[in-house]
Design a protein around this motif. Structure first.
Motif, PDB file in Angstrom:
ATOM      1  N   ALA A   6     -29.547 -55.686 -31.776  1.00  0.00           N
ATOM      2  CA  ALA A   6     -29.663 -55.710 -30.316  1.00  0.00           C
ATOM      3  C   ALA A   6     -29.201 -57.018 -29.698  1.00  0.00           C
ATOM      4  O   ALA A   6     -28.951 -57.070 -28.494  1.00  0.00           O
ATOM      5  N   ALA A   7     -29.059 -58.065 -30.497  1.00  0.00           N
ATOM      6  CA  ALA A   7     -28.660 -59.362 -29.952  1.00  0.00           C
ATOM      7  C   ALA A   7     -27.248 -59.264 -29.376  1.00  0.00           C
ATOM      8  O   ALA A   7     -26.379 -58.609 -29.942  1.00  0.00           O
ATOM      9  N   PRO A   8     -26.995 -59.898 -28.206  1.00  0.00           N
ATOM     10  CA  PRO A   8     -25.653 -59.850 -27.618  1.00  0.00           C
ATOM     11  C   PRO A   8     -24.635 -60.528 -28.521  1.00  0.00           C
ATOM     12  O   PRO A   8     -24.889 -61.592 -29.097  1.00  0.00           O
ATOM     13  N   LYS A   9     -23.519 -59.883 -28.676  1.00  0.00           N
ATOM     14  CA  LYS A   9     -22.467 -60.407 -29.537  1.00  0.00           C
ATOM     15  C   LYS A   9     -21.726 -61.547 -28.829  1.00  0.00           C
ATOM     16  O   LYS A   9     -21.635 -61.586 -27.604  1.00  0.00           O
ATOM     17  N   CYS A  10     -21.210 -62.452 -29.615  1.00  0.00           N
ATOM     18  CA  CYS A  10     -20.393 -63.536 -29.084  1.00  0.00           C
ATOM     19  C   CYS A  10     -18.991 -62.982 -28.816  1.00  0.00           C
ATOM     20  O   CYS A  10     -18.164 -62.899 -29.740  1.00  0.00           O
ATOM     21  N   ALA A  11     -18.800 -62.564 -27.579  1.00  0.00           N
ATOM     22  CA  ALA A  11     -17.529 -61.924 -27.236  1.00  0.00           C
ATOM     23  C   ALA A  11     -16.407 -62.952 -27.243  1.00  0.00           C
ATOM     24  O   ALA A  11     -16.602 -64.122 -26.886  1.00  0.00           O
ATOM     25  N   PRO A  12     -15.212 -62.560 -27.661  1.00  0.00           N
ATOM     26  CA  PRO A  12     -14.072 -63.470 -27.603  1.00  0.00           C
ATOM     27  C   PRO A  12     -13.716 -63.773 -26.156  1.00  0.00           C
ATOM     28  O   PRO A  12     -14.072 -63.002 -25.253  1.00  0.00           O
ATOM     29  N   PRO A  13     -13.075 -64.879 -25.895  1.00  0.00           N
ATOM     30  CA  PRO A  13     -12.703 -65.199 -24.511  1.00  0.00           C
ATOM     31  C   PRO A  13     -11.822 -64.114 -23.922  1.00  0.00           C
ATOM     32  O   PRO A  13     -10.995 -63.512 -24.604  1.00  0.00           O
ATOM     33  N   GLU A  14     -12.022 -63.865 -22.641  1.00  0.00           N
ATOM     34  CA  GLU A  14     -11.261 -62.823 -21.958  1.00  0.00           C
ATOM     35  C   GLU A  14      -9.788 -63.209 -21.906  1.00  0.00           C
ATOM     36  O   GLU A  14      -9.447 -64.337 -21.534  1.00  0.00           O
ATOM     37  N   PRO A  15      -8.900 -62.305 -22.271  1.00  0.00           N
ATOM     38  CA  PRO A  15      -7.465 -62.639 -22.265  1.00  0.00           C
ATOM     39  C   PRO A  15      -7.007 -63.030 -20.864  1.00  0.00           C
ATOM     40  O   PRO A  15      -7.471 -62.499 -19.853  1.00  0.00           O
ATOM     41  N   LYS A  16      -6.089 -63.962 -20.814  1.00  0.00           N
ATOM     42  CA  LYS A  16      -5.535 -64.395 -19.540  1.00  0.00           C
ATOM     43  C   LYS A  16      -4.608 -63.320 -18.968  1.00  0.00           C
ATOM     44  O   LYS A  16      -3.928 -62.609 -19.701  1.00  0.00           O
ATOM     45  N   THR A  17      -4.607 -63.219 -17.645  1.00  0.00           N
ATOM     46  CA  THR A  17      -3.727 -62.280 -16.974  1.00  0.00           C
ATOM     47  C   THR A  17      -2.308 -62.849 -16.906  1.00  0.00           C
ATOM     48  O   THR A  17      -2.067 -64.021 -17.225  1.00  0.00           O
ATOM     49  N   TRP A  18      -1.376 -62.024 -16.463  1.00  0.00           N
ATOM     50  CA  TRP A  18       0.022 -62.466 -16.378  1.00  0.00           C
ATOM     51  C   TRP A  18       0.176 -63.625 -15.405  1.00  0.00           C
ATOM     52  O   TRP A  18       0.980 -64.537 -15.635  1.00  0.00           O
ATOM     53  N   TRP A  19      -0.595 -63.634 -14.317  1.00  0.00           N
ATOM     54  CA  TRP A  19      -0.461 -64.724 -13.352  1.00  0.00           C
ATOM     55  C   TRP A  19      -1.191 -65.989 -13.805  1.00  0.00           C
ATOM     56  O   TRP A  19      -0.895 -67.082 -13.313  1.00  0.00           O
TER      57      TRP A  19
END
Length: 524
Positions: free
Chosen positions: A145-158
């Protein structure tokens, strides 16, 4: 008498046995070099007999040995090597009593087979394993149930960039060339009135189609504040357009004096008089200014935005957005940080009544929501540099993307310490957000400016005819540039500017060391 065993029975004053002493002769081979004579053993027996028959006048043994105590003696005959008074014809009698504490086997077996104790033992045994299983299951559930360490959100094209500005008449081949040079998007200014839609410009429709074919994104540059499309209707006080513009009477009814001291950048009054309506309308940059406090105006410009996005645009850049709203009380501007400005000049005033109004963030957020709903990864940006971000927030969320800053690389900044101070100031104003960097510096080599701009946390806006180094574009994609920290330095006697981009990633060994360190700290 068996010479290998000697038994002595001790009795108390009542002639009842209180202690049983067993004397075992230790084999001669364990302690004697020579065998013990029969005479020596007889004398030893005589000593033991006298000891057992000796009366206890004071009854001390009755006090010291209760009836329920059991006393055993261990007797050991050893060669006498001590003082003469301890000798007994060459041998010493060593008697060591020991008290037996606890229950015997027979007594223990009574409790071992007792039904109550049997049930109690089973109860404790079952409780132990149930608790152990519960803790194990709990630990597993916590991990799941522990929140996962999500990878950083990918950068957008801009966010990746770079971006550049183009003319609306650019050809398809030129757009393809820009794409091959690494540009992610281009900004094209809308050539018509801000309230006209893309349907009114076949050339702009063609541009959007060419950009889609070339695989490059289009950002539409538009100035939402000014329009003359409905000015005549508003002057005539048409019900649909009566409040489309900012109209104001002079407080004294004077038709020649402006309602307040608001000025244009050209140091003239920002108010113009309408002979038709007999009122002043607000024109801060020489053209009539739309009244975005009127829901009808806001709704019409929202339709314009939607048309652009439906036609293929991926974002908007708003010009003069900080001036969209004005003080609803139309109060005079206060004197600001005048510098060399004189009374009656634009820079003499603070412009707190005509710029960055508190409700500006909500207006921009409504348009940004339209962009996000239509494109998912589109953007809403501004053309001007921002002095602060407070007016562009709704609660704590910024209502625009890519806040712009172009003063970091102007012609006045040439030394390392100057560039460091300018960048640190910009980072503080922009609160460390992903920004749009633009350079107008001609005092530094363009390659030097590119290295700084492309390595900073933000997107670069570069000239159309400038070719960016392909290796620099490739290096920019590294995690340290996209997600890492940014620290600036002035070195070599403040003559050289330096910076560090670093992304921290913990390995399993790092985590193990940290856990051990925390354990030691807690233990101590």
């Amino acid at each position: 008498m068996d010479k290998n065993k000697l038994e002595v029975s001790a009795k108390d004053a009542n002639n009842s046995p209180t202690a049983n002493a067993t004397y075992k002769a230790i084999p001669e081979s364990e302690y004697l070099e020579e065998p013990v004579s029969d005479q020596a053993l007889a004398r030893l027996n005589s000593h033991a007999k006298n000891h057992n028959n000796a009366p206890e006048a004071d009854g001390a043994h009755e006090k010291m040995l209760p009836e329920d105590d059991k006393l055993s003696h261990t007797v050991k005959i050893i060669p006498s090597t001590g003082s003469p008074e301890k000798k007994a014809d060459g041998f010493t009698l060593d008697i060591k009593p020991s008290v037996v504490v606890g229950m015997g086997k027979e007594e223990l077996m009574k409790y071992a087979n007792d039904p109550f104790w049997v049930r109690l033992r089973w109860f404790l045994f079952i409780c132990f394993w149930l608790l152990w299983a519960a803790m194990l299951i709990g630990a597993i559930l916590i991990i799941i149930a522990a929140p996962k360490c999500a990878p950083p959100e990918p950068k957008t094209w801009w966010e990746e960039g770079p971006l550049t500005e183009v003319n609306a008449l650019i050809t398809a081949d030129e757009l393809k060339t820009l794409k091959s040079r690494g540009f992610k998007g281009v900004i094209a200014d809308w050539p018509l009135d801000s309230l006209q839609t893309v349907d009114d410009s076949p050339d702009f429709q063609s541009l959007l189609k060419k950009a889609k074919d070339a695989g490059i994104e289009i950002i539409v540059g538009i100035e939402p504040g000014t329009s003359t499309l409905h000015l005549n209707d508003s002057e005539a006080k048409d019900d649909a357009y009566v409040n489309y513009y900012i109209w104001r009477n002079h407080a004294k009814g004077n038709t020649t004096e402006s309602p307040n001291n608001w000025l244009t950048p050209d140091d003239v009054s920002a108010w113009k008089y309408s002979d038709v309506r007999k009122q002043f309308y607000y024109a801060p940059f020489g053209k009539p200014w739309l009244n975005y406090r009127d829901p009808k105006v806001k709704e019409e410009f929202s339709r314009v935005i939607t048309k652009f996005l439906d036609a293929g645009a991926r974002g908007l850049r708003l010009t003069r957005a900080p001036y969209l709203l004005v003080d609803p009380d139309f109060a005079d501007e206060n004197v600001g940080d005048v510098g060399n400005a004189a009374v009656g000049q634009y820079n003499f005033y603070s412009h707190h009544k005509t710029k960055d109004q508190p409700d500006l963030g909500s207006l921009l957020k409504s348009w940004r929501d339209i962009v996000k709903n239509k494109t998912e990864d589109g953007l809403l940006m501004l053309r001007e540099d921002l002095d602060n971000l407070q007016s562009y927030k709704v609660n704590v969320s910024l209502s625009i993307d890519l806040p712009r800053h172009s003063q970091v690389f102007n012609d006045k900044l040439t030394s390392g310490i100057q560039i460091k101070k300018a960048i640190d100031s910009a980072q503080q104003i922009l609160e460390g957000r992903w920004a749009l960097w633009e350079s107008s510096n001609t005092g530094l080599d363009r390659d030097v400016i590119d290295i700084i701009m492309f390595m900073m946390p933000g997107t670069s806006l570069v000239p159309l005819n400038h070719t960016v180094n392909s290796e620099l574009l490739s290096f920019r994609k590294s995690p340290s540039i996209m997600y890492g920290s940014f620290d600036t330095y002035a070195v070599a006697n403040d003559s050289t500017f330096a910076f560090i981009r670093l992304v921290q990633r913990l390995t399993l060994d790092d985590l193990t060391r940290i856990c051990c360190f925390m354990f030691v700290c807690v233990a101590n």
